[in-house]
Design a protein around this motif. Structure first.
Motif, short mmCIF file in Angstrom:
data_model
loop_
_atom_site.label_atom_id
_atom_site.label_comp_id
_atom_site.label_asym_id
_atom_site.label_seq_id
_atom_site.Cartn_x
_atom_site.Cartn_y
_atom_site.Cartn_z
N ALA A 37 0.81 -1.21 0.00
CA ALA A 37 0.00 0.00 0.00
C ALA A 37 0.85 1.26 0.00
CB ALA A 37 -0.92 0.00 1.22
N GLY A 64 -4.47 4.70 1.35
CA GLY A 64 -5.32 5.02 0.20
C GLY A 64 -5.31 3.94 -0.86
N ASN A 65 -4.25 3.17 -0.93
CA ASN A 65 -4.12 2.14 -1.97
C ASN A 65 -3.78 0.80 -1.34
OD1 ASN A 65 -4.43 3.74 -4.45
ND2 ASN A 65 -2.59 4.80 -3.70
N PRO A 66 -4.11 -0.27 -2.08
CA PRO A 66 -4.94 -0.31 -3.28
C PRO A 66 -6.40 -0.04 -2.93
CG PRO A 66 -4.40 -2.53 -2.59
CD PRO A 66 -3.64 -1.62 -1.70
N VAL A 67 -7.13 0.47 -3.90
CA VAL A 67 -8.53 0.82 -3.67
C VAL A 67 -9.36 -0.45 -3.54
CG1 VAL A 67 -10.56 1.98 -4.63
CG2 VAL A 67 -8.28 3.00 -4.89
N ILE A 68 -10.19 -0.51 -2.50
CA ILE A 68 -11.11 -1.63 -2.31
C ILE A 68 -12.50 -1.08 -2.05
CG2 ILE A 68 -9.34 -3.18 -1.43
CD1 ILE A 68 -10.33 -2.57 1.41
N TRP A 94 -8.47 1.58 5.75
CA TRP A 94 -7.99 1.17 4.42
C TRP A 94 -9.01 1.56 3.36
CZ3 TRP A 94 -6.84 -4.64 2.89
CH2 TRP A 94 -6.35 -4.68 1.58
N SER A 95 -8.59 2.45 2.50
CA SER A 95 -9.39 2.86 1.33
C SER A 95 -10.78 3.35 1.74
CB SER A 95 -9.50 1.69 0.35
OG SER A 95 -10.08 2.11 -0.88
N GLY A 96 -10.83 4.09 2.85
CA GLY A 96 -12.09 4.70 3.26
C GLY A 96 -13.10 3.74 3.83
N THR A 97 -12.70 2.57 4.27
CA THR A 97 -13.64 1.59 4.82
C THR A 97 -13.89 1.79 6.31
OG1 THR A 97 -11.82 0.03 5.11
CG2 THR A 97 -13.09 -0.14 3.08
N SER A 124 -4.10 5.83 7.98
CA SER A 124 -4.91 5.58 6.79
C SER A 124 -4.05 5.09 5.64
CB SER A 124 -5.64 6.86 6.35
OG SER A 124 -6.51 7.31 7.38
N SER A 174 1.84 5.11 4.80
CA SER A 174 0.58 5.52 5.44
C SER A 174 0.56 7.02 5.69
CB SER A 174 0.40 4.77 6.76
OG SER A 174 1.44 5.14 7.66
#
Length: 455
Positions: free
Chosen positions: A190, A203-207, A232-235, A201, A193
């Motif tokens: 990724a 940002g990648n990889p996007v999930i 992770w990826s806004g989750t 946080s 951070s």
């Protein structure tokens, strides 16, 4: 896919495992036209390069050593070790074809019997029989007359399930793409951070969403100061736990970490579990101990083989730290003085007229050190000598004392080197008819030390 035809790039020979019916007839022809048989061990089998997509599968003997006999059967070796399966032998081509490619570094050799042409011998009517002719007549015309095309479309080559190579490659690519995007099977990188305090946080990889079993690796951008979370990826922020379910608090700037989602929290991978209960004070310096906060140096003092000296007048505190077992707690030694009397006798009279030293008194010591000894000596007759001396274990250690008067004389001396168990002895001698006397009326004999035991 198993290939049944291949072409030697050097000789343009076409190899086919389907023409094995010619073997016996060809053997008879070879005999009739002057073919000799040779047996050789460890013939090198270099790889036959077909294409970059089909490597490490076909290996062939050098020219002139290729027409192998089936009896005795060839012995195939890989890296000097005999192998017996996962390959097929092309006797006519002197080659080995593996079902599964081997390693490029593997070395193949063969122990085989093969045929060679005898120079000058030709086919004759005596050598060739009707039986051989009949066998040759039964072979269809152009049975082995095949020219491999320079090129052909990929869809004309079929796999074992009749699927074209073109479709097969497309399926493989699709499967690879699916595999690479499944982060329960792959651990993606990724990058670095970001954080706000202890909330980190990626940002990648996007999930789209987190699935139990998904994992990710990253490089931490800042030291943690408490319990960390990871988004992770806004989750959403998820807790990060060690394998023992305790929160992670010790992420370091520049540290590389891998975490795997369990459905509720991320579990940090590679943790060793519990650290135990030892603290820095319980670890010998300069060694270190692993803790939840990372490695910390031990602070326990190393006393190694140091001794501890006891004294009689007070307790001795043992210093904290490590002792290797070879040190000792030393018993106390006494210093000479008059503060305490260890022994005194002013009751018994000790006297002798012997002209040689006689032991008059003996006491066993339970202490060691330097002791102060005194005794009161006088002669039984004026002008006659009286002698006394202190012995230890039968050996004189005190000064020989004497008087020649009936008046008492007090003798005092400090004698060192006493050990527990030693015999304290008083020896005396007179001069024939004259007595040597320890005068009890004026103090007799005694031992004193400087230590005080009663206040």
């Amino acid at each position: 896919m198993t290939k049944t035809n291949w072409q030697d790039p050097r000789s343009t020979e076409i190899r086919s495992t389907q023409i094995s019916g010619l073997q016996e007839a060809i053997g008879k022809i070879e005999e009739s036209i002057g073919i000799n048989t040779l047996t050789e061990s460890n013939i090198p089998l270099p790889e036959v390069f077909i294409s970059n997509d089909d490597r490490c599968r076909i290996y062939q003997a050098p020219e002139g050593k290729r027409n192998w006999l089936s009896s005795p059967p060839p012995i195939i070796k890989k890296n000097g070790i005999v192998i017996t399966d996962d390959f097929e032998i092309d006797y006519g081509g002197g080659a080995v074809i593996f079902s599964t490619p081997i390693l490029e570094a593997d070395v193949l050799t063969a122990d085989v019997s093969y045929t060679v042409k005898i120079t000058g011998k030709q086919l004759s009517s005596e050598d060739y029989t009707l039986l051989e002719k009949k066998k040759l007549a039964g072979i269809a015309e152009d049975a082995n007359n095949y020219t491999h095309p320079e090129s052909h479309p990929a869809n004309m080559i079929l796999l074992d399930d009749e699927t074209s190579v073109e479709d097969g490659i497309a399926d493989i690519i699709e499967n690879i793409n699916e595999h690479q995007s499944d982060y329960t099977l792959q651990i993606p990188w990724a990058g670095i951070s970001t954080n706000t305090d202890n909330a980190y946080s990626l940002g990648n990889p996007v999930i789209v969403s987190l699935v139990p079993g998904m994992a990710v690796s990253f490089k931490c951008n800042a030291d943690a100061t408490g319990e960390v979370t990871l988004n992770w990826s806004g989750t959403g922020d998820k807790g990060v736990l060690k394998s023992n379910s305790t929160p992670v608090t010790n992420w370091k700037n520049g540290g590389v970490y891998t975490v795997r989602y369990d459905g509720t929290n991320f579990i940090q991978q590679g943790e060793g579990g519990d650290y135990g209960t030892a603290t820095a004070a319980q670890v010998l310096a300069p060694y270190t101990i692993g803790t939840d906060s990372g490695l910390v140096p031990g602070t326990m003092t190393d006393h190694s083989s140091s001794n501890i000296q006891c004294i009689f007048t007070s307790d001795v505190t043992i210093p904290a730290g490590y002792y290797n077992g070879s040190g000792k707690v030393l018993r106390p030694g006494f210093s000479p003085g008059t503060a305490t009397a260890l022994f005194s006798d002013n009751t018994n009279t000790y006297q002798t007229t012997s002209s040689t030293y006689v032991k008059m008194l003996e006491k066993t010591l339970f202490i060691g050190g330097t002791l102060r000894v005194y005794f009161i000596l006088r002669s039984g007759t004026n002008m006659q000598n009286a002698f006394a001396r202190i012995y230890r274990n039968g050996t004189p250690v005190g000064i020989e004392r004497y008087v020649s008067t009936t008046s008492v004389v007090t003798f005092t001396e400090d004698i060192s080197g006493w050990l527990p168990g030693d015999k304290f002895q008083l020896y005396m001698r007179g001069s024939g008819s004259n007595y040597s006397i320890i005068d009890v009326a004026n103090g007799g004999i005694g031992i004193t030390i400087n230590e005080v035991f009663v206040s």
